[in-house]
Write a protein that holds these residues in place. Structure first.
Motif, PDB file in Angstrom:
ATOM      1  N   THR A   6       0.852  -1.192   0.000  1.00  0.00           N
ATOM      2  CA  THR A   6       0.000   0.000   0.000  1.00  0.00           C
ATOM      3  C   THR A   6       0.886   1.241   0.000  1.00  0.00           C
ATOM      4  O   THR A   6       2.050   1.188   0.406  1.00  0.00           O
ATOM      5  N   ILE A   7       0.314   2.351  -0.428  1.00  0.00           N
ATOM      6  CA  ILE A   7       1.075   3.600  -0.482  1.00  0.00           C
ATOM      7  C   ILE A   7       1.625   3.977   0.896  1.00  0.00           C
ATOM      8  O   ILE A   7       2.822   4.254   1.010  1.00  0.00           O
ATOM      9  N   PRO A   8       0.810   3.938   1.970  1.00  0.00           N
ATOM     10  CA  PRO A   8       1.369   4.306   3.281  1.00  0.00           C
ATOM     11  C   PRO A   8       2.490   3.365   3.750  1.00  0.00           C
ATOM     12  O   PRO A   8       3.483   3.823   4.318  1.00  0.00           O
ATOM     13  N   LEU A   9       2.350   2.065   3.500  1.00  0.00           N
ATOM     14  CA  LEU A   9       3.397   1.123   3.924  1.00  0.00           C
ATOM     15  C   LEU A   9       4.690   1.330   3.147  1.00  0.00           C
ATOM     16  O   LEU A   9       5.783   1.236   3.707  1.00  0.00           O
ATOM     17  N   ILE A  10       4.574   1.632   1.862  1.00  0.00           N
ATOM     18  CA  ILE A  10       5.780   1.878   1.061  1.00  0.00           C
ATOM     19  C   ILE A  10       6.427   3.193   1.491  1.00  0.00           C
ATOM     20  O   ILE A  10       7.653   3.271   1.615  1.00  0.00           O
ATOM     21  N   GLN A  11       5.615   4.225   1.766  1.00  0.00           N
ATOM     22  CA  GLN A  11       6.170   5.487   2.260  1.00  0.00           C
ATOM     23  C   GLN A  11       6.912   5.268   3.578  1.00  0.00           C
ATOM     24  O   GLN A  11       8.001   5.803   3.784  1.00  0.00           O
ATOM     25  N   GLN A  12       6.340   4.456   4.439  1.00  0.00           N
ATOM     26  CA  GLN A  12       6.976   4.149   5.724  1.00  0.00           C
ATOM     27  C   GLN A  12       8.309   3.427   5.499  1.00  0.00           C
ATOM     28  O   GLN A  12       9.312   3.754   6.140  1.00  0.00           O
ATOM     29  N   LEU A  13       8.338   2.470   4.591  1.00  0.00           N
ATOM     30  CA  LEU A  13       9.572   1.744   4.287  1.00  0.00           C
ATOM     31  C   LEU A  13      10.635   2.700   3.746  1.00  0.00           C
ATOM     32  O   LEU A  13      11.790   2.668   4.181  1.00  0.00           O
ATOM     33  N   THR A  47       6.147  -0.464  -7.588  1.00  0.00           N
ATOM     34  CA  THR A  47       5.566   0.870  -7.728  1.00  0.00           C
ATOM     35  C   THR A  47       5.446   1.276  -9.196  1.00  0.00           C
ATOM     36  O   THR A  47       4.483   1.943  -9.573  1.00  0.00           O
ATOM     37  N   ALA A  48       6.401   0.862 -10.019  1.00  0.00           N
ATOM     38  CA  ALA A  48       6.320   1.157 -11.459  1.00  0.00           C
ATOM     39  C   ALA A  48       5.100   0.476 -12.070  1.00  0.00           C
ATOM     40  O   ALA A  48       4.364   1.079 -12.860  1.00  0.00           O
ATOM     41  N   GLU A  49       4.877  -0.775 -11.689  1.00  0.00           N
ATOM     42  CA  GLU A  49       3.724  -1.508 -12.218  1.00  0.00           C
ATOM     43  C   GLU A  49       2.415  -0.869 -11.759  1.00  0.00           C
ATOM     44  O   GLU A  49       1.488  -0.689 -12.552  1.00  0.00           O
ATOM     45  N   ARG A  50       2.347  -0.507 -10.492  1.00  0.00           N
ATOM     46  CA  ARG A  50       1.130   0.123  -9.980  1.00  0.00           C
ATOM     47  C   ARG A  50       0.882   1.464 -10.664  1.00  0.00           C
ATOM     48  O   ARG A  50      -0.260   1.798 -10.983  1.00  0.00           O
ATOM     49  N   ALA A  51       1.941   2.243 -10.897  1.00  0.00           N
ATOM     50  CA  ALA A  51       1.793   3.528 -11.578  1.00  0.00           C
ATOM     51  C   ALA A  51       1.279   3.338 -13.001  1.00  0.00           C
ATOM     52  O   ALA A  51       0.435   4.097 -13.474  1.00  0.00           O
ATOM     53  N   LYS A  52       1.779   2.316 -13.662  1.00  0.00           N
ATOM     54  CA  LYS A  52       1.380   2.072 -15.052  1.00  0.00           C
ATOM     55  C   LYS A  52      -0.116   1.794 -15.171  1.00  0.00           C
ATOM     56  O   LYS A  52      -0.766   2.243 -16.110  1.00  0.00           O
TER      57      LYS A  52
END
Length: 106
Positions: A36-43, A66-71
């Motif tokens: 998830t966006i918050p978990l990745i930001q935390q990492l 993140t590249a795949e999700r952005a696409k």
């Protein structure tokens, strides 16, 4: 049919090769992988220079994720994933060359 991976087939199909399904018997989904966006930001906020290959590999995996999700995202969600991809790329680049600001010139 599957040289190094266990697999199963559904049997022959008329006019073609049988479909192959790879079973992930040795590697299951990693429940600790941030999705998830918050978990990745935390990492990303907790990540510093690392000489640990496992931590570096995890950063690279997050960058690909993140590249795949952005696409495939749309609207503001796409922008959020793109920003996470850029931030992750900067960290990976920094670990390779030692300076995150040189990534801005790419």
């Amino acid at each position: 049919v599957c040289p190094d991976l266990p697999c199963q087939t559904d049997g022959p199909r008329p006019g073609g090769e049988p479909p192959v399904t790879f079973l992930r018997t040795e590697e299951g989904p990693d429940a600790s992988f941030p999705k998830t966006i918050p978990l990745i930001q935390q990492l990303l906020n907790a990540t510093e220079f690392t000489q640990d290959p496992a931590a570096y590999s995890r950063l690279v995996a997050v960058m690909v994720y993140t590249a795949e999700r952005a696409k495939f995202a749309t609207g503001s969600e796409r922008q959020d994933w793109m920003e996470l991809f850029i931030d992750t790329f900067k960290l990976v680049h920094r670990d390779i060359v030692g300076d995150p600001e040189t990534a801005l010139a790419l």
